[in-house]
Design a protein around this motif. Structure first.
Motif, PDB file in Angstrom:
ATOM      1  N   ASN A  20       4.931  -9.724  -4.020  1.00 48.59           N
ATOM      2  CA  ASN A  20       6.033  -9.061  -4.715  1.00 48.59           C
ATOM      3  C   ASN A  20       6.263  -7.698  -4.073  1.00 48.59           C
ATOM      4  OD1 ASN A  20       3.979  -7.311  -5.858  1.00 48.59           O
ATOM      5  ND2 ASN A  20       3.589  -8.906  -7.371  1.00 48.59           N
ATOM      6  N   PHE A  21       7.044  -6.848  -4.733  1.00 48.67           N
ATOM      7  CA  PHE A  21       7.360  -5.543  -4.147  1.00 48.67           C
ATOM      8  C   PHE A  21       6.246  -4.514  -4.349  1.00 48.67           C
ATOM      9  CE2 PHE A  21       9.092  -5.684  -8.423  1.00 48.67           C
ATOM     10  CZ  PHE A  21       8.682  -4.482  -8.983  1.00 48.67           C
ATOM     11  N   ILE A  22       5.155  -4.909  -4.971  1.00 43.06           N
ATOM     12  CA  ILE A  22       3.996  -4.035  -5.142  1.00 43.06           C
ATOM     13  C   ILE A  22       2.863  -4.442  -4.196  1.00 43.06           C
ATOM     14  CG2 ILE A  22       2.197  -3.273  -6.762  1.00 43.06           C
ATOM     15  CD1 ILE A  22       4.232  -3.697  -9.012  1.00 43.06           C
ATOM     16  N   THR A  23       2.722  -5.722  -3.987  1.00 45.48           N
ATOM     17  CA  THR A  23       1.656  -6.279  -3.158  1.00 45.48           C
ATOM     18  C   THR A  23       2.294  -7.066  -2.023  1.00 45.48           C
ATOM     19  OG1 THR A  23       0.270  -6.448  -5.142  1.00 45.48           O
ATOM     20  CG2 THR A  23      -0.431  -7.689  -3.210  1.00 45.48           C
ATOM     21  N   TYR A  24       2.239  -6.519  -0.808  1.00 46.21           N
ATOM     22  CA  TYR A  24       3.049  -7.100   0.275  1.00 46.21           C
ATOM     23  C   TYR A  24       2.505  -6.751   1.658  1.00 46.21           C
ATOM     24  CZ  TYR A  24       4.970  -2.336   0.115  1.00 46.21           C
ATOM     25  OH  TYR A  24       5.107  -0.969   0.101  1.00 46.21           O
ATOM     26  N   TYR A  25       2.902  -7.559   2.643  1.00 50.56           N
ATOM     27  CA  TYR A  25       2.697  -7.257   4.056  1.00 50.56           C
ATOM     28  C   TYR A  25       3.954  -6.561   4.584  1.00 50.56           C
ATOM     29  CZ  TYR A  25      -1.151 -10.655   3.932  1.00 50.56           C
ATOM     30  OH  TYR A  25      -2.314 -11.334   3.629  1.00 50.56           O
ATOM     31  N   TYR A  26       3.772  -5.637   5.525  1.00 56.34           N
ATOM     32  CA  TYR A  26       4.939  -4.970   6.083  1.00 56.34           C
ATOM     33  C   TYR A  26       4.666  -4.526   7.512  1.00 56.34           C
ATOM     34  CZ  TYR A  26       2.440  -0.603   4.922  1.00 56.34           C
ATOM     35  OH  TYR A  26       1.507   0.400   4.829  1.00 56.34           O
TER      36      TYR A  26
END
Length: 269
Positions: A71-77
């Motif tokens: 989600n937008f809290i727990t993510y790869y980037y």
């Protein structure tokens, strides 16, 4: 998924994992100058240096990944330096055979968040986009100029919130194909895209005309750069005629939640 350096720089994948729950089914591998596919180690993320013209490729390992980010809290980037062009198919992060056509819940949220080095986006060919999947995907990518393919046809609520927010160099985007939207589907989607001069959509009704949740502030500060001489909004006739200034008995006012003043509205031909 491919990245090519336009100037000397680097690239790596980081993870925002505050609750230590982020994991991939199979993992990611990459191909750079060595000519050999290598496992990408997320415990000590590899920073891959790129000289002008050099490329690096990323894909799912054998067996594929069921999801990517949560989600937008727990993510790869991605984190980049220099100037970098993306190309190829984003769906390779799920499956190197590119068989997958759906983006699961939250999978690409914040994937390129604040990547000021990114100047072109990769192809986004998936047809079905689940909730939160593209949320913040290119937010803050102030050097992003173009998006070649955006093929989504079905989207969930919150799917594209802030997808291109703050992309102040973006001049054009593909037509938005979904024929209906839901809560916050396009909220803040093009907010701050100062050089964007044309938006084309297929949906026929504004979602929730009490609060305009589907398109809340989606065109705020859009097309406001001095280089933009004409702003065009293309849509089905039903959507055009719903606006109060179009002479068809519409009751919906112009605003950043619908179509701002100063934009020419054209029906789809």
């Amino acid at each position: 998924l491919c990245f090519e350096a336009v100037e000397d720089g680097s690239i790596k994948i980081q993870k925002q994992n505050p609750f230590n729950v982020l994991t991939l089914t199979s993992g990611i591998e990459y191909l750079s100058n060595s000519g050999v596919w290598q496992d990408y180690d997320f415990t000590q993320p590899t920073e891959i240096s790129l000289s002008v013209g050099q490329k690096v490729y990323f894909r799912a390992k054998e067996g594929g990944n069921e999801t990517f980010s949560l989600n937008f809290i727990t993510y790869y980037y991605f984190i980049m330096t220099g100037k970098i062009k993306a190309c190829g198919n984003i769906m390779s992060l799920f499956d190197k055979t590119l068989a997958k056509n759906d983006v699961p819940f939250g999978s690409f949220a914040n994937l390129f968040l604040n990547c000021v080095s990114l100047i072109t986006a990769p192809d986004l060919p998936a047809k079905n986009i689940a909730m939160v999947s593209y949320q913040g995907m290119f937010k803050g990518c102030s050097s992003l100029e173009s998006v070649p393919v955006l093929a989504m046809e079905s989207i969930g609520s919150d799917s594209c919130v802030s997808m291109f927010e703050g992309c102040s160099s973006l001049t054009a985007v593909p037509e938005l194909l979904p024929t209906s939207i839901s809560d916050y589907s396009y909220r803040d989607m093009f907010k701050g895209c100062k050089k964007l001069s044309k938006v084309s959509v297929r949906f026929k009704n504004w979602h929730n005309t009490t609060s305009y949740k589907g398109t809340l502030t989606w065109l705020e500060n859009t097309g406001t750069d001095s280089s933009v001489t004409e702003r065009i909004f293309i849509c089905p006739a039903e959507l055009k005629n719903s606006l109060s200034d179009q002479g068809q008995g519409g009751t919906i006012e112009r605003s950043n939640n619908t179509v701002p003043d100063g934009w020419t509205i054209q029906p789809i031909q």
